[in-house]
Design an enzyme around this catalytic site. Structure first.
Site: not given
Length: 468
Positions: A99, A138-140, A185, A316
């Site tokens: 909202t 609506s916000t919804n 693998t 580093s």
């Protein structure tokens, strides 16, 4: 200063700002992430498109007059053009199911429209944030629809950097097509392949994920505009739903449609879960590739050292000359964050109750964050790493022909047991498979040379089993 009021009370608002009292209250209530709505212009633009489409529909239905329609549309166009975005100050994570975001939008648009009509900010009797800008909404339904429109755009925008990464991997696959290397693998020597084949798999991986991204846009095409509060359409005109679909298509130029069942669409967050899942899929696979790049470039003297990554910076503070794989490392970390964001989206989606999920703000925040950092990470990996990778061809070649793994090529010719005996002796004596096999006269030199030709070990190959 101007005085604005709501049913809670009144507040002083600076004459310089275009937001109003509800936005100011929200900014004071929710200081959570310090990531404000203005940090996500795609969301502001998509929300403005929703408000413009609503104004056009409302005007056509006679719910607002032509003058108001023109003023509101003008204000929305300014926002779509990237102007006044600094006026969107609400935190991305907020209570109230969005909202605060919706009212920030309504108030800014109302005050921009008022100025356009020659009125002062806050003279809401001429253009009201709720009664006019938010009419039939609506916000919804406004918030999730704007969010889906924004997600659609972010998915579309993700394709270009992904294609660039795919093409970079494909180019390296061509460059390295002749470089024979050892496949592995479980981090153990397996059988030969080419470095080109390895990079070709990376290109194909990205290409398949591009398909997933394009498909994901279909999941957010369905909007719930016209559903208003819970999807029943209270306070909207009977013709609004069909009209808003046409207007949102006109305004966005995208194939958005209204859901068949607006009640279900209002409470459902499944589309966000699916989109987030695609982003997680990309992150998981991309992180694995970065693991490979770090491992293949390890060394330079005591690692695999099969490829060289571009040297980006000293590695580093204590070890002179050390260079780290910083680009794959940063992409790994981005991928971890995207995977974590996916969990947040899933938990927020699960947390919905009854006719509304109030946690869409955190869903929006996490999805936008994932889009931003993943897109940047892909571009960084492409331009600062993959495009500059080179191969250490001799090292790759020597690993193959000094490997125990190539004994696998003898299996069809002399059988598993004899091949295993040769492998065991080669390991024990620190000699090559080729030399041991030749010494034992199990096969002739010509036969061994043919068996161990790179082209005969890199793909399916017809053979005849040699007699004992």
């Amino acid at each position: 200063m101007r005085i604005e009021h709501d049913f809670i009370g009144q507040m002083e608002i600076s004459d310089e700002v275009y937001y109003g009292i509800q936005t100011l209250r929200a900014s004071e209530n929710f200081f959570i992430t310090n990531d404000k709505l203005c940090s996500y212009p795609v969301f502001i633009k998509s929300f403005a498109q929703v408000k413009k489409a609503a104004a056009l529909a409302n005007a056509q239905l006679g719910l607002i007059d032509e003058k108001l329609k023109i003023a509101i549309c003008h204000a929305c166009d300014l926002l779509v053009d990237g102007k006044y975005h600094d006026q969107f100050i609400v935190d991305m994570i907020q209570g109230g199911a969005g909202t605060s975001t919706n009212m920030n939008m309504n108030e800014v648009i109302a005050n921009l429209a008022l100025e356009y009509m020659g009125h002062q900010k806050g003279e809401y009797q001429f253009c009201h944030p709720n009664d006019h800008v938010n009419r039939s909404q609506s916000t919804n339904d406004a918030y999730p629809s704007a969010l889906k429109i924004a997600i659609y755009e972010r998915l579309s925008n993700l394709v270009a950097p992904m294609k660039a990464l795919r093409d970079a991997f494909a180019q390296k696959a061509k460059e390295f097509a002749h470089v024979i290397k050892m496949g592995r693998t479980q981090l153990q020597d397996a059988v030969p392949m080419t470095l080109g084949q390895e990079f070709e798999t990376y290109a194909l991986m990205v290409d398949r994920d591009i398909e997933q991204v394009l498909d994901a846009r279909n999941w957010v095409r369905e909007l719930n505009l016209g559903g208003t509060v819970i999807g029943t359409g209270i306070n909207s005109h009977p013709d609004y739903r069909s009209l808003i679909e046409k207007k949102i298509q006109e305004v966005t130029g995208r194939p958005f449609v209204m859901a068949n069942n607006l009640i279900e669409a209002t409470q459902s967050t499944g589309a966000y879960v699916q989109v987030s899942g695609v982003l997680k899929r990309i992150a998981v696979k991309l992180s694995k590739v970065c693991n490979d790049l770090r491992l293949l470039s390890s060394g330079p003297r005591a690692g695999l050292n099969e490829i060289n990554l571009p040297k980006m910076q000293p590695g580093s503070s204590i070890m002179p000359g050390k260079v780290n794989p910083v680009i794959p490392e940063v992409v790994n970390q981005v991928c971890f964050a995207v995977i974590g964001n996916d969990l947040s989206v899933a938990l927020a989606a699960e947390g919905g109750q009854l006719q509304l999920n109030v946690f869409e703000p955190v869903i929006a925040y996490k999805l936008f964050h994932s889009f931003v950092i993943l897109g940047r990470a892909i571009e960084t990996l492409t331009t600062k790493c993959v495009e500059g990778i080179t191969a250490n061809e001799k090292i790759c070649h020597d690993y193959v022909f000094n490997s125990i793994g190539i004994v696998t090529a003898l299996n069809p010719h002399i059988g598993y047991e004899k091949s295993a005996m040769i492998a065991k002796e080669a390991l024990k004596s620190d000699r090559s498979i080729y030399d041991i096999a030749l010494e034992k006269k199990i096969l002739t030199k010509e036969q061994l040379d043919d068996i161990f030709k790179p082209e005969n070990m890199l793909s399916p190959h017809a053979f005849k089993k040699h007699k004992d």
